[in-house]
Motif scaffolding. Structure first.
Motif, PDB file in Angstrom:
ATOM      1  N   LYS A 103       0.787  -1.199   0.029  1.00 13.36           N
ATOM      2  CA  LYS A 103      -0.116   0.156   0.087  1.00 13.36           C
ATOM      3  C   LYS A 103       0.914   1.387   0.022  1.00 13.36           C
ATOM      4  O   LYS A 103       0.677   2.255  -0.705  1.00 13.36           O
ATOM      5  CB  LYS A 103      -0.877  -0.045   1.106  1.00 13.36           C
ATOM      6  CG  LYS A 103      -2.011  -1.060   1.132  1.00 13.36           C
ATOM      7  CD  LYS A 103      -2.860  -0.959   2.429  1.00 13.36           C
ATOM      8  CE  LYS A 103      -3.979  -2.041   2.463  1.00 13.36           C
ATOM      9  NZ  LYS A 103      -4.726  -2.222   3.722  1.00 13.36           N
ATOM     10  N   ARG A 126      -4.555  -9.438  -0.673  1.00 16.39           N
ATOM     11  CA  ARG A 126      -5.219  -8.401   0.079  1.00 16.39           C
ATOM     12  C   ARG A 126      -5.108  -6.893   0.057  1.00 16.39           C
ATOM     13  O   ARG A 126      -6.161  -6.385  -0.097  1.00 16.39           O
ATOM     14  CB  ARG A 126      -4.899  -8.723   1.631  1.00 16.39           C
ATOM     15  CG  ARG A 126      -5.647  -7.922   2.528  1.00 16.39           C
ATOM     16  CD  ARG A 126      -7.227  -8.709   2.911  1.00 16.39           C
ATOM     17  NE  ARG A 126      -8.228  -7.710   1.936  1.00 16.39           N
ATOM     18  CZ  ARG A 126      -9.259  -8.375   1.616  1.00 16.39           C
ATOM     19  NH1 ARG A 126      -9.744  -9.707   2.033  1.00 16.39           N
ATOM     20  NH2 ARG A 126     -10.154  -7.681   0.938  1.00 16.39           N
ATOM     21  N   ASP A 174      -7.946  -4.262  -1.319  1.00 17.02           N
ATOM     22  CA  ASP A 174      -8.261  -3.126  -0.369  1.00 17.02           C
ATOM     23  C   ASP A 174      -7.919  -2.020  -1.298  1.00 17.02           C
ATOM     24  O   ASP A 174      -8.838  -0.871  -1.318  1.00 17.02           O
ATOM     25  CB  ASP A 174      -7.353  -3.154   0.781  1.00 17.02           C
ATOM     26  CG  ASP A 174      -7.618  -4.166   1.857  1.00 17.02           C
ATOM     27  OD1 ASP A 174      -8.956  -4.770   1.748  1.00 17.02           O
ATOM     28  OD2 ASP A 174      -6.787  -4.278   2.741  1.00 17.02           O
ATOM     29  N   ARG A 231     -10.906  -1.473  -3.728  1.00 16.59           N
ATOM     30  CA  ARG A 231     -12.190  -1.273  -3.189  1.00 16.59           C
ATOM     31  C   ARG A 231     -12.146   0.299  -2.620  1.00 16.59           C
ATOM     32  O   ARG A 231     -13.302   0.979  -3.026  1.00 16.59           O
ATOM     33  CB  ARG A 231     -12.312  -1.955  -1.896  1.00 16.59           C
ATOM     34  CG  ARG A 231     -13.897  -1.956  -1.221  1.00 16.59           C
ATOM     35  CD  ARG A 231     -13.869  -2.831  -0.076  1.00 16.59           C
ATOM     36  NE  ARG A 231     -13.770  -4.271  -0.448  1.00 16.59           N
ATOM     37  CZ  ARG A 231     -14.747  -4.897  -0.975  1.00 16.59           C
ATOM     38  NH1 ARG A 231     -16.081  -4.541  -1.202  1.00 16.59           N
ATOM     39  NH2 ARG A 231     -14.698  -6.153  -1.280  1.00 16.59           N
ATOM     40  N   GLU A 232     -11.199   0.819  -2.203  1.00 12.94           N
ATOM     41  CA  GLU A 232     -10.989   2.252  -1.797  1.00 12.94           C
ATOM     42  C   GLU A 232     -11.382   3.188  -3.060  1.00 12.94           C
ATOM     43  O   GLU A 232     -11.734   4.094  -2.909  1.00 12.94           O
ATOM     44  CB  GLU A 232      -9.840   2.596  -0.917  1.00 12.94           C
ATOM     45  CG  GLU A 232      -9.522   1.810   0.184  1.00 12.94           C
ATOM     46  CD  GLU A 232      -8.230   1.940   0.911  1.00 12.94           C
ATOM     47  OE1 GLU A 232      -7.375   2.667   0.263  1.00 12.94           O
ATOM     48  OE2 GLU A 232      -7.988   1.232   1.784  1.00 12.94           O
TER      49      GLU A 232
END
Length: 213
Positions: A8, A79, A83, A86-87
């Motif tokens: 991320k 994952r 994430d 989705r954000e």
């Protein structure tokens, strides 16, 4: 630092690959690279230890076995992908922009975490159904269902033609999934630029005629 958090951070900063200062993170970076280039079967713990210039026993201090190491890479990178997408989708204004956000964010994740992406893809398509593959299937389904939901929303709103969301989703995902097979980091187009061109070709066919929107 967990692999997902490293990924991320890498995406946010726009820096390619996993780059961390802690020793476990460095081992994950090396393992990602070797798994992506040599595959799960073609990579041994000895290969990883030699590349890291440590003993195999020292590697065991961080990871009990090769499958545990591989599984951490696959699960946490997948994952992080889910994430991030989705954000991005949650911030998009409407169905068309949500599909674009899904695809372009996926392209960004691929660009900045290429080795982890390839390692995860290899695990997913492993015909023998290893532990990492079995565990990753649920996350991959979650990823695909998110895209289908965006398409279904567009059909319901009248922005998209009444197509099968699963078929349309597979068509779009195929453009992402094939990038690792042919795209070169040294090529003239970034993954995002490639996907932007694909979207310019595919989305007009998916969208409903203007008179029906």
């Amino acid at each position: 630092m967990a692999t997902s958090e490293v990924i991320k951070k890498s995406i946010k900063n726009g820096s390619p690959g996993i780059r961390v200062d802690d020793r476990q993170g460095q081992l994950l970076e090396i393992a990602c690279r070797l798994f992506a280039r040599q595959g799960y079967k073609g990579t041994s713990l000895r290969d990883i230890a030699d590349e890291a210039q440590i003993t195999k026993a020292a590697l065991y201090y961080h990871f009990p076995n090769k499958e545990a190491l591989y599984q951490q890479i696959v699960l946490e990178s997948t994952r992080a992908l889910v994430d991030a997408v989705r954000e991005s989708v949650a911030r998009a204004a409407g169905p068309v922009e949500k599909v674009r956000a899904f695809m372009l964010t996926s392209a960004d994740v691929f660009e900045h975490t290429r080795d982890a992406w390839v390692a995860g893809s290899n695990a997913f398509w492993d015909a023998e159904g290893t532990g990492p593959r079995s565990a990753a299937v649920g996350q991959r389904d979650e990823y695909e269902k998110l895209l289908r939901a965006c398409i279904a929303e567009g059909i319901q709103s009248g922005d998209f033609r009444p197509v099968d969301p699963a078929i349309a989703g597979r068509l779009l995902l195929s453009t992402i999934n094939q990038l690792s097979r042919w795209h070169s980091p040294k090529g003239p187009l970034s993954p995002r630029q490639v996907i932007e061109q694909y979207l310019d070709i595919v989305l007009p066919g998916l969208q409903a005629p203007a008179s029906k929107r």
